[in-house]
Every structure is written in structure tokens, then in C-alpha cells.
Scaffold this active site. Sequence first.
Site, PDB file in Angstrom:
ATOM      1  N   ASP A 240      -0.543   2.615  -5.251  1.00 23.35           N
ATOM      2  CA  ASP A 240      -0.624   1.386  -5.550  1.00 23.35           C
ATOM      3  C   ASP A 240      -1.940   0.827  -6.220  1.00 23.35           C
ATOM      4  O   ASP A 240      -3.009   1.403  -6.244  1.00 23.35           O
ATOM      5  CB  ASP A 240      -0.277   0.531  -4.406  1.00 23.35           C
ATOM      6  CG  ASP A 240      -1.680   0.751  -3.260  1.00 23.35           C
ATOM      7  OD1 ASP A 240      -1.740   1.795  -3.070  1.00 23.35           O
ATOM      8  OD2 ASP A 240      -2.489  -0.210  -2.921  1.00 23.35           O
TER       9      ASP A 240
ATOM     10  N   ASN B 202      -6.896   6.234   4.447  1.00 23.66           N
ATOM     11  CA  ASN B 202      -8.400   6.988   4.163  1.00 23.66           C
ATOM     12  C   ASN B 202      -8.666   8.091   4.534  1.00 23.66           C
ATOM     13  O   ASN B 202      -9.865   8.660   4.262  1.00 23.66           O
ATOM     14  CB  ASN B 202      -9.276   5.673   4.814  1.00 23.66           C
ATOM     15  CG  ASN B 202      -8.938   5.723   6.291  1.00 23.66           C
ATOM     16  OD1 ASN B 202      -8.381   6.439   6.875  1.00 23.66           O
ATOM     17  ND2 ASN B 202      -9.729   4.778   7.077  1.00 23.66           N
TER      18      ASN B 202
ATOM     19  N   HIS C 188       0.837  -1.071  -0.008  1.00 21.80           N
ATOM     20  CA  HIS C 188       0.101  -0.044   0.038  1.00 21.80           C
ATOM     21  C   HIS C 188       0.881   1.273  -0.136  1.00 21.80           C
ATOM     22  O   HIS C 188       0.340   2.413  -0.118  1.00 21.80           O
ATOM     23  CB  HIS C 188      -0.763   0.083   1.388  1.00 21.80           C
ATOM     24  CG  HIS C 188      -2.327   0.660   0.967  1.00 21.80           C
ATOM     25  ND1 HIS C 188      -2.861   0.414  -0.267  1.00 21.80           N
ATOM     26  CD2 HIS C 188      -3.384   0.796   1.849  1.00 21.80           C
ATOM     27  CE1 HIS C 188      -4.183   0.689  -0.235  1.00 21.80           C
ATOM     28  NE2 HIS C 188      -4.390   1.057   0.973  1.00 21.80           N
TER      29      HIS C 188
ATOM     30  N   ASN D 297      -9.198   3.750  -1.255  1.00 18.85           N
ATOM     31  CA  ASN D 297      -9.625   4.619  -0.038  1.00 18.85           C
ATOM     32  C   ASN D 297      -8.870   5.945  -0.326  1.00 18.85           C
ATOM     33  O   ASN D 297      -9.406   6.859   0.326  1.00 18.85           O
ATOM     34  CB  ASN D 297      -9.395   4.072   1.306  1.00 18.85           C
ATOM     35  CG  ASN D 297     -10.662   2.871   1.221  1.00 18.85           C
ATOM     36  OD1 ASN D 297     -11.690   2.901   0.849  1.00 18.85           O
ATOM     37  ND2 ASN D 297     -10.309   1.869   2.300  1.00 18.85           N
TER      38      ASN D 297
END
Length: 199
Positions: A95, A70, A24, A116
Site C-alpha cells: 500500500d 514491521n 495496509h 515499515n
Amino acid sequence: MSQPAPKLIVGLGNPGAEYSETRHNAGFWFCERLARELGSSFSKEARFHGLAANARNEGVWLLMPQTFMNRSGQSVAALARFYRITPAEILVVHDELDIPPGQLRLKFGGGMGGHNGLKDITAHLGTQDYWRLRIGIGHPGDRNEVVNFVLKPPRREEAALIDESIDRALLGWPLIAKADWNGATQRLNARPAAAKPGA
């Protein structure tokens, strides 16, 4: 209509040593390497909720939000508003599950693909019309495994491919910097040549 050169490059990831090697954080990896190439260093900017670097020679800011994925939009919007940077002058590097490791996609606007970080940035900017550079990390094959997958480090062979794709993205940076978006898109979105057997 020609698009302006970017003034803000955002790498997406999660803060903290426990996340630094996870899939991520591919956006962070790109930003860290670009900053080194441009001779800039990051410093903590509380007002922008992130780590920021000013590459003065290039006329760009680099930003790694420290808000967790997020809530990335809070950081992006704070810096963009402060320096009056428009969404079209922002490149978000992140990513991408739907692209295999080793591949990239440079694109203006479009959907969020369930990401997100992008969802929050879009909500804070009030538009989807900003540039994205998607770094392929591959997909676990089961949607229920996605959260677990993105928060784990890539396997060694995947890490090598992701690293090579970031190398290619950095080689394409001069085209992006001078707003040759067509040239950059053609170069970065081309599939890398397959390695020859025994090479």
C-alpha cells in the site's frame, strides 16, 4: 542493463481476520488474486514465517508474511535465502499513502517512504535494490492520522478504485513475468482514464 524476471512476489499486510479488509493489506489482496489467476494456493510455511504458494508454471513463489508488517523482512529473507533468490528477483507489493486510490507505481529500488514493511525488508536484504509495486490508498491529510488510516478499511468508493488498480496490475502481470519491466512500468504507471460524466 536488463533486469531478471521475478522469482518471488511478496504481498505485504498484517495477519488475522481483523486486518484483512484494512488499507495496509493491499499487498495481500494483490497476492491472493494473482495466486488464483495462476492456479496456485497458499499454505502455511513455518520456516518462512508466512503463507507461500509455488506457481510452478511461472517459476515464481508468492509470499504473504505472517509476521506483522514491521517484521516482514524476516519472512522475505528466509524464503529468498532458502531458494537463492537475489533481491533483484523480488517484487514487493504494498500500500502507498502518497498515491491516490486507483493509481499504481512500479519501480526498482528507491526509498522506503516511511513504510515499515519496506524498512524491515531492506534491513534484512541489506539493499534497497528490489522491485516495488505500490498500490495507491491515498493519504488522510494529517500525518498523525496515518496509523489509524492504514488500519481501517477504505471507504466504498476508494475500495472500488483500489480494486480496479489491482485489476490493472494483474493485466500487467504477463509483462512482469517475462521481465519486460519497461513495458510493465509504462502500462502500470499510466494514470487510468477518468470516467466520463454519466458513464
